[in-house]
Enzyme design. Structure first.
Site, PDB file in Angstrom:
ATOM      1  N   ASP A   1      14.724   5.040  15.944  1.00  0.00           N
ATOM      2  CA  ASP A   1      14.928   4.018  16.968  1.00  0.00           C
ATOM      3  C   ASP A   1      15.068   2.621  16.343  1.00  0.00           C
ATOM      4  O   ASP A   1      14.628   2.392  15.209  1.00  0.00           O
ATOM      5  CB  ASP A   1      13.751   4.005  17.952  1.00  0.00           C
ATOM      6  CG  ASP A   1      13.672   5.299  18.748  1.00  0.00           C
ATOM      7  OD1 ASP A   1      14.699   5.988  18.864  1.00  0.00           O
ATOM      8  OD2 ASP A   1      12.569   5.615  19.234  1.00  0.00           O
TER       9      ASP A   1
HETATM   10  N1  URA Z   1      10.459   9.630  17.517  1.00  0.00           N
HETATM   11  C1  URA Z   1      10.605   8.490  18.209  1.00  0.00           C
HETATM   12  O1  URA Z   1      10.124   8.374  19.310  1.00  0.00           O
HETATM   13  N2  URA Z   1      11.296   7.488  17.647  1.00  0.00           N
HETATM   14  C2  URA Z   1      11.835   7.537  16.410  1.00  0.00           C
HETATM   15  O2  URA Z   1      12.435   6.582  15.945  1.00  0.00           O
HETATM   16  C3  URA Z   1      11.673   8.746  15.697  1.00  0.00           C
HETATM   17  C4  URA Z   1      10.980   9.772  16.270  1.00  0.00           C
END
Ligand code: URA
Length: 232
Positions: free
Chosen positions: A103
Site C-alpha cells: 500500500d
Molecule cells: N497488507 C496490507 O494491508 N497492506 C500492505 O501493504 C501489505 C499487506
C-alpha cells in the site's frame, strides 16, 4: 553478472539447460564471435554478445532489485495521477515492475524485476512465500483477538488466519509481528479491521528470507539470481 553459458541460453528461451549444453557441444554457440564448446564457460550478461548459429540472441537480461519502500510511493509502473511510483525510485534502463504490491503508506521489502515468469511464481498462492509484517495498531491488542487472528477469521467469505502472530516487545501491545502467505489486497489491514483494530503503520520486514536490513528507507540494491532462486 556472469552466468554459465547453458543457463544463459535457457534463460533466453533458446532451449532447456540440458539441450543448451548439446548446442554448445555441437559448436553452434559463439560468444563475441568465438565458438565456445566449453560447458563451464561463463558469459558476462551485460557485455558479451552471444550468437546461435551465427545469429545474435536478442534478449533483455533479467534484473532483480530489492527496494526498502518508503511511505507515500505507489506500487505500480505508472500512475495516472502522476504520483511517484516505486519504479521511479530505481535507476535502470530495464522495464521493471514490482512483484506484488504494498500500500501507499506501507514500508519495507519490495522486489522489482523484468522477469515476468519469476514474478508469477513468487506471487502464485501455491508457492506460499511467507511475508512478515510489523503492524502498529491504534490500540493494544487483546490476547483473545491475537488468538483469533492466528486461528480463525472469515475474510472474503473464507477462513483466513495469520500463520504466526506475536508482540514485537512484551511491553508494547500495539506493535505486532504477523506472518502470512497471502497476497490478497490489504490483507493485513483487513484482518485487523475484522476484529476492530486500525493499522496505523505497516512495515514488511521479510519476504521469504529477504530483509531490508542495512538498506535505508527509499534505497535499493541489486539482487543476484541465486538470492532470488532461494525464494522458491
Ligand atoms: N497488507 C496490507 O494491508 N497492506 C500492505 O501493504 C501489505 C499487506
Amino acid at each position: 553478472m556472469k552466468v554459465r553459458l547453458n543457463r544463459f541460453l535457457a534463460e533466453c528461451g533458446i532451449a532447456s539447460r540440458r539441450k543448451s549444453e548439446e548446442l554448445i557441444e555441437q559448436g553452434r554457440i559463439s560468444v563475441n564471435g568465438n565458438v565456445i564448446i566449453d560447458l563451464a564457460f561463463k558469459v558476462d550478461t551485460s557485455v558479451d554478445e552471444v550468437a546461435y548459429d551465427g545469429e545474435k540472441i536478442k534478449t533483455e537480461r533479467k534484473v532483480y532489485f530489492l527496494l526498502n519502500k518508503p511511505k507515500g510511493v505507489i506500487t505500480t509502473t505508472d500512475d495516472d495521477k502522476r504520483r511517484q511510483t516505486v519504479v521511479d525510485l530505481i535507476k535502470t534502463n530495464f522495464k521493471i515492475f514490482p512483484v506484488g504490491r504494498l500500500d501507499f503508506n506501507t514500508t519495507g521489502v519490495l522486489l522489482l524485476t523484468n522477469d515476468g515468469e519469476l514474478s508469477n511464481k513468487l506471487t502464485h498462492p501455491k508457492n506460499k512465500v511467507p511475508r512478515e509484517y510489523i503492524a502498529t495498531l491504534d490500540k493494544p491488542l487483546k490476547l483473545e483477538d491475537q488468538t483469533q487472528l492466528g486461528k480463525n477469521i472469515i475474510l472474503d467469505k473464507r477462513k483466513s488466519h495469520f500463520i504466526d502472530i506475536g508482540l514485537v516487545k512484551k511491553t508494547n501491545l500495539r506493535v505486532v509481528r504477523v506472518v502470512t502467505e497471502e497476497g490478497r489486497n490489504h490483507f493485513v489491514k483487513r484482518m485487523f479491521n475484522s476484529v476492530g483494530y486500525n493499522v496505523k503503520q505497516l512495515h514488511r520486514s521479510k519476504y521469504g528470507n529477504i530483509t531490508v536490513d542495512g538498506l535505508a528507507e527509499g534505497s535499493y540494491r541489486k539482487m543476484s539470481i541465486e538470492e532470488i532462486e532461494k525464494l522458491i
